[in-house]
Write an enzyme that holds these catalytic residues in place. Sequence first.
Site, PDB file in Angstrom:
ATOM      1  N   GLU A   1       0.843  -1.193   0.000  1.00  0.00           N
ATOM      2  CA  GLU A   1       0.000   0.000   0.000  1.00  0.00           C
ATOM      3  C   GLU A   1       0.878   1.243   0.000  1.00  0.00           C
ATOM      4  O   GLU A   1       1.771   1.372   0.851  1.00  0.00           O
ATOM      5  CB  GLU A   1      -0.890   0.053   1.251  1.00  0.00           C
ATOM      6  CG  GLU A   1      -2.017  -0.953   1.275  1.00  0.00           C
ATOM      7  CD  GLU A   1      -2.962  -0.697   2.457  1.00  0.00           C
ATOM      8  OE1 GLU A   1      -4.147  -1.023   2.317  1.00  0.00           O
ATOM      9  OE2 GLU A   1      -2.513  -0.176   3.501  1.00  0.00           O
ATOM     10  N   CYS A   2       0.648   2.143  -0.936  1.00  0.00           N
ATOM     11  CA  CYS A   2       1.322   3.436  -0.997  1.00  0.00           C
ATOM     12  C   CYS A   2       2.841   3.251  -0.932  1.00  0.00           C
ATOM     13  O   CYS A   2       3.451   2.808  -1.894  1.00  0.00           O
ATOM     14  CB  CYS A   2       0.796   4.364   0.093  1.00  0.00           C
ATOM     15  SG  CYS A   2       1.159   6.106  -0.218  1.00  0.00           S
TER      16      CYS A   2
END
Length: 436
Positions: A327-328
């Site tokens: 994520e990210c």
Amino acid sequence: MAAGLVISAPASGVGKTTLTLALARAWRNRGLNVQCFKSGPDYIDPAFHAAATGRASVNVDSWAMDGAAIMHLVSRGADADVVLAEGSMGLFDGVAARGVSGSGATADIAQMLGWPVVLVIDPSGQAQTAAAIAAGLRDYRAGVRVAGVVLNRVASPRHEDLVRRALSDAGIAVFGALPRHAEISLPKRHLGLVQAEEQAEIGKLIDEAARFVAEHVDLDAVLRSAAGWSPQPAANGLNVAPPGQRIALARDAAFSFVYPHMLEAWRAAGAEILPFSPLADEAPDASADVCWLPGGYPELHAGKIAAHARFRSGLRGFADTRPVHGECGGYMVLGAALTDADGVRHEMAGLLGLETSFAKRRMHLGYRLAELAAPMPGHRVGARLRGHEFHYSTILAQPDTPLAVVHDATGAVIAETGSRRGHATGTFFHLIAEDR
């Protein structure tokens, strides 16, 4: 019965977090059991809440969560004496298009729970106008009740007197006024506050904030303004499936952005979490059946990540046979390369072709609704995932097959689709919940 309050303000940067921490610690010092929550998708503040209260804090979010999920999360405060929900941005700030149960505004949570709002007002550069702002917030929306205000950063006794008189004329209670006090300023960086676990002196800072606020704020009056609240223990209303049974979770200063409710939901479903540290050159546990790399600050540690061959080779070996999701910041590390703020290019894991740069900074901020075009750990094809994106990286290349069709809160399609290749998947948004 608990006493519930919402701490909010007209805008960001006014002092909500400092006041929340100070009130929580001051009441705890009096022997009260205090539970905090964070309204909105801020993943940093809950750790500060936990440091102040000794109890885990979680996010509640009216755009991404339905009422059942919110009630389930706040029910943990049923055994507390005081429950504080810290708002984000201004009291009524949210998105134009409603989500699951609201716009994401703090006011949604205040109205849903029936808790009065204590406003933090910074009257710097003004006097009587501060009362007009407070009165406007009080009268803006039926169902949201303002209990009173705490003034922050007042310049002088005369300044305080002018603002107090105006608020009294408007019929708004003033619980206290705080002079400027540099010793309780929380350090910041580009994604918000420096995280609680990175600050060795956080306990002393919170103690000083509590002492200072207790000296200038009528704690008893604030407590009397709270609403009595006695929720029934809620059934599990969270719609969050664990990505696997044994989850290797990257967890250190570079990979630290995990919503607490996500980890709790995974554990409640019977999953076991196996932390490892890429910054310590550790590989994911070989006994895990899935690896999850959350967001954080890989851009501050890119050289070290690139130099850690054991981590990178171990991650690639893991992905030969089992799912890996980022994520990210975790997504960026799964990519081919990351260019830091100085323009230096660092090779990453290479499980995806993504290349990102912090030398070309552009803020990406907002809610995201993604419909999966392929499965990702814990979620099927076609699942509608709600999350939030906040980073400053620029995409240089995103060549792999898109993972999802992603919309912002207005319904517009955005370019940050996420990627998939083999067993690796990644998204720029941080998952909050799946639509039912």
